[in-house]
Design an enzyme around this catalytic site. Structure first.
Site, PDB file in Angstrom:
ATOM      1  N   ASP A   1       0.855  -1.197   0.000  1.00 21.30           N
ATOM      2  CA  ASP A   1       0.000   0.000   0.000  1.00 21.30           C
ATOM      3  C   ASP A   1       0.890   1.245   0.000  1.00 21.30           C
ATOM      4  O   ASP A   1       0.655   2.195   0.747  1.00 21.30           O
ATOM      5  CB  ASP A   1      -0.924  -0.032   1.222  1.00 21.30           C
ATOM      6  CG  ASP A   1      -1.957   1.087   1.219  1.00 21.30           C
ATOM      7  OD1 ASP A   1      -2.176   1.694   0.150  1.00 21.30           O
ATOM      8  OD2 ASP A   1      -2.525   1.371   2.283  1.00 21.30           O
ATOM      9  N   LEU A   2       1.930   1.227  -0.822  1.00 26.56           N
ATOM     10  CA  LEU A   2       2.879   2.340  -0.883  1.00 26.56           C
ATOM     11  C   LEU A   2       2.274   3.462  -1.717  1.00 26.56           C
ATOM     12  O   LEU A   2       2.058   3.308  -2.922  1.00 26.56           O
ATOM     13  CB  LEU A   2       4.208   1.865  -1.485  1.00 26.56           C
ATOM     14  CG  LEU A   2       4.929   0.781  -0.674  1.00 26.56           C
ATOM     15  CD1 LEU A   2       6.127   0.250  -1.431  1.00 26.56           C
ATOM     16  CD2 LEU A   2       5.348   1.321   0.684  1.00 26.56           C
ATOM     17  N   GLU A   3       2.009   4.598  -1.078  1.00 26.09           N
ATOM     18  CA  GLU A   3       1.293   5.696  -1.717  1.00 26.09           C
ATOM     19  C   GLU A   3       2.180   6.896  -2.013  1.00 26.09           C
ATOM     20  O   GLU A   3       1.693   7.989  -2.315  1.00 26.09           O
ATOM     21  CB  GLU A   3       0.111   6.121  -0.838  1.00 26.09           C
ATOM     22  CG  GLU A   3      -0.880   4.981  -0.603  1.00 26.09           C
ATOM     23  CD  GLU A   3      -2.072   5.384   0.257  1.00 26.09           C
ATOM     24  OE1 GLU A   3      -2.233   6.596   0.528  1.00 26.09           O
ATOM     25  OE2 GLU A   3      -2.831   4.483   0.667  1.00 26.09           O
ATOM     26  N   HIS A   4       3.510   6.701  -1.916  1.00 28.17           N
ATOM     27  CA  HIS A   4       4.432   7.821  -2.134  1.00 28.17           C
ATOM     28  C   HIS A   4       5.421   7.517  -3.250  1.00 28.17           C
ATOM     29  O   HIS A   4       6.535   8.006  -3.259  1.00 28.17           O
ATOM     30  CB  HIS A   4       5.173   8.145  -0.836  1.00 28.17           C
ATOM     31  CG  HIS A   4       4.256   8.496   0.295  1.00 28.17           C
ATOM     32  ND1 HIS A   4       3.742   9.747   0.480  1.00 28.17           N
ATOM     33  CD2 HIS A   4       3.719   7.727   1.280  1.00 28.17           C
ATOM     34  CE1 HIS A   4       2.952   9.758   1.542  1.00 28.17           C
ATOM     35  NE2 HIS A   4       2.921   8.537   2.039  1.00 28.17           N
TER      36      HIS A   4
ATOM     37  N   GLN B   1      -7.937   1.476  -4.644  1.00 25.62           N
ATOM     38  CA  GLN B   1      -8.715   2.372  -3.787  1.00 25.62           C
ATOM     39  C   GLN B   1      -9.563   3.298  -4.670  1.00 25.62           C
ATOM     40  O   GLN B   1      -9.055   4.265  -5.220  1.00 25.62           O
ATOM     41  CB  GLN B   1      -7.777   3.205  -2.908  1.00 25.62           C
ATOM     42  CG  GLN B   1      -6.852   2.388  -2.027  1.00 25.62           C
ATOM     43  CD  GLN B   1      -5.886   3.264  -1.263  1.00 25.62           C
ATOM     44  OE1 GLN B   1      -6.247   4.331  -0.744  1.00 25.62           O
ATOM     45  NE2 GLN B   1      -4.644   2.831  -1.188  1.00 25.62           N
TER      46      GLN B   1
END
Length: 547
Positions: free
Chosen positions: A371-374, A431
């Protein structure tokens, strides 16, 4: 004439100090006053040193803790503090000019709040304060700073080199890791971990897990304490031996054909606090949120938050085992909105694989959620996941939760990674929230919050190379679970019907159906519980009855 001016500027800069006293709460609540007995000092979590403030709102009290500091009339000051936990406010009153404040709704890790003020021309003292919010959970504060000219009250003395840590103890071991813990040292802002005399890790807390070790091998460990003044002498050495090989707890049950995924919060942000045993029975995959990064790029650890109420780590592990015995998969999620792990080299890819496998062995996790969002480096993340798969075997549960922008085309980093690990990938639960308008697979623009947004964007993944069993629909469990993009369970069920059966579609109808679609995901099981389990009660049975 330039030199005297420069010297004067240097003297002025040197005069700026932190005028707050006991700014790190190392002397208890000295110099601080908290309303209604709401404040206390704790040893964990601490941002720096061995203590922090914990303040708990109750009833009509917002847990206000304040200190009056001496300031120089007309001078400017920067006010900052590190906060964690529930709603946290930081402010200054009685400035003689414009009073200021700033706040954050919640934070599972330390976050710095910063603002500034100017003292009035006749102002010699200002009240700085923190407070929480009514009905919200406790907040933590550490390392308060009111930085500016000394108004005559002085500042805390500069720290000396911290004392040598004591109480170093070996905890749980696996075939590739040794857990360590020790007593906190007053005035320390960090700790270095040494293995065989070589520094292998730097941490801010009083525990660490050293991974990447050989099975059935003895290692010697020492700890030092650090701060801005320097590093303490090394502690007394302790010896820890890794477990023999073959300690893998096993893959656990297979993920069902149609599965419901839910994220479990390892923190308290105002949603219903759950233990794993409380997670609703409809969920087939439970993603523990989140792993923590370390100073070693790629390496992850897990720190059980005391706020979730477990008496011990062993109790938490027992809940994982019980969920697995009930046919559920429990995985560790990496990243989230506020977390990040950097995997951008061969070394960091290996560090990730080793540490993730260590957590699987230690806690019994079935796999990992990405869930790496960067931002990600697809090449090295792929290497990391391949290495983890080689260690964990065919039972690895591998899920991903990219944002909508990450899956608009097969050329994006996330989509490339998903396709590169397709043979070991369980499901991608994109998402479908906190998103702007996006393109569907038909080239038209769709706005979030509709059945068309769910189906037309899922179609990109279904036609872009992922198997239907590797596609799930991720949505918030309630309006409080996300900033935007909430849809009712009936909309989710309509989208599932549209994609699997060709019924209940909106204006977009896919050219074919995908009866093997994996299912749906939500953030989070806690927000679901807060809303009376409305989401899982409605969507869970629907998912499990897909064709």
């Amino acid at each position: 004439m330039a030199a005297p001016a420069t010297q004067a500027a240097t003297r002025a800069a040197a005069a700026d100090v932190n005028v707050a006293k006991n700014a790190g709460f190392e002397s208890g609540l000295s110099n601080w006053a908290c309303s209604a007995g709401s404040g206390a000092t704790v040893s964990s979590p601490a941002h720096g040193g061995a203590a922090a403030l914990k303040a708990t709102p109750g009833g009509q009290d917002n847990a206000r803790c304040s200190q009056t500091v001496t300031v120089k009339p007309g001078a400017a000051y920067t006010l900052s503090a590190w906060v964690q936990g529930g709603y946290a406010y930081l402010g200054a009153s009685g400035t003689g000019t414009t009073d200021v404040s700033t706040w954050t709704p919640d934070s599972s890790g330390w976050k710095q709040l910063t603002t500034s003020f100017k003292a009035g021309p006749a102002t010699t003292s200002v009240t700085v304060y923190t407070h929480g919010w009514y009905g919200q959970s406790a907040y933590y504060v550490d390392d308060v700073s009111v930085f500016g000219p000394d108004g005559g009250g002085g500042t805390d003395p500069e720290p000396g080199i911290p004392a040598t840590p004591s109480g170093l103890t070996v905890g749980a071991t696996t075939s590739s890791s040794v857990a360590l813990s020790w007593s906190g040292v007053s005035g320390a802002t960090g700790y270095n971990v040494y293995r065989g005399g070589t520094k292998v890790q730097s941490v801010t807390g009083t525990s660490a897990t050293v991974s990447g070790l050989a099975a059935d091998t003895a290692y010697d460990f020492q700890i030092t304490a650090t701060n801005s003044a320097g590093e303490s002498p090394k502690s007394a050495s302790v010896s820890g031996r890794t477990a023999p090989g073959g300690g893998d707890p096993g893959p656990g049950p297979a993920v069902p054909k149609h599965a419901l995924t839910g994220y479990w919060q390892n923190f308290d942000n105002g949603a219903t606090v759950q233990k794993l045993r409380d997670v609703q029975a409809q969920y087939d995959i439970i993603a523990v949120s989140f792993a923590d990064s370390t100073a070693t790029p790629g390496q992850i650890v897990f720190n059980l938050d005391p706020a979730v109420g477990y008496a011990s780590v062993a109790d938490f592990k027992a809940d994982i085992a019980a969920k697995k015995a009930a046919g559920k998969s429990v995985i560790i999620s990496v990243g989230g909105e506020k977390g990040n792990v950097t995997i951008n080299s061969d070394a960091s890819a290996t560090a990730f694989a080793n540490s993730a496998y260590t957590l699987m062995q230690e806690y019994g996790f079935n796999g990992v959620d990405i869930d790496l969002e960067h931002g990600i480096n697809s090449a090295y993340l792929t290497k990391a996941l391949r290495q983890l798969s080689a260690k964990a075997g065919s039972g690895l549960v591998l899920t991903m939760a990219p944002q909508t922008i990450d899956m608009q085309s097969t050329g994006s980093g996330y989509f490339k990674t998903a396709l590169a690990v397709k043979d070991i990938l369980t499901v991608v639960n994109m998402q479908y929230y906190n998103s702007g308008s996006m393109l569907g697979c038909d080239g038209k623009v769709y706005s979030q919050g509709s059945v068309d947004f769910l189906t037309a964007l899922a179609c990109i993944q279904l036609e872009g190379g992922l198997a239907p069993s590797q596609v799930g629909i991720g949505v918030p469990a309630s309006t409080r679970g996300a900033g935007s993009g909430y849809v009712s369970p009936s909309i989710v069920n309509s989208a599932l019907d549209c994609l699997t059966r060709g019924t209940n579609c909106g204006s977009f109808k896919p050219a074919k159906t995908y009866p093997g679609l994996r299912g749906a995901m939500t953030w989070s099981t806690n927000w679901d519980a807060t809303a009376g389990n409305a989401w899982s009660n409605a969507v869970g049975p629907h998912v499990h009855n897909l064709p």
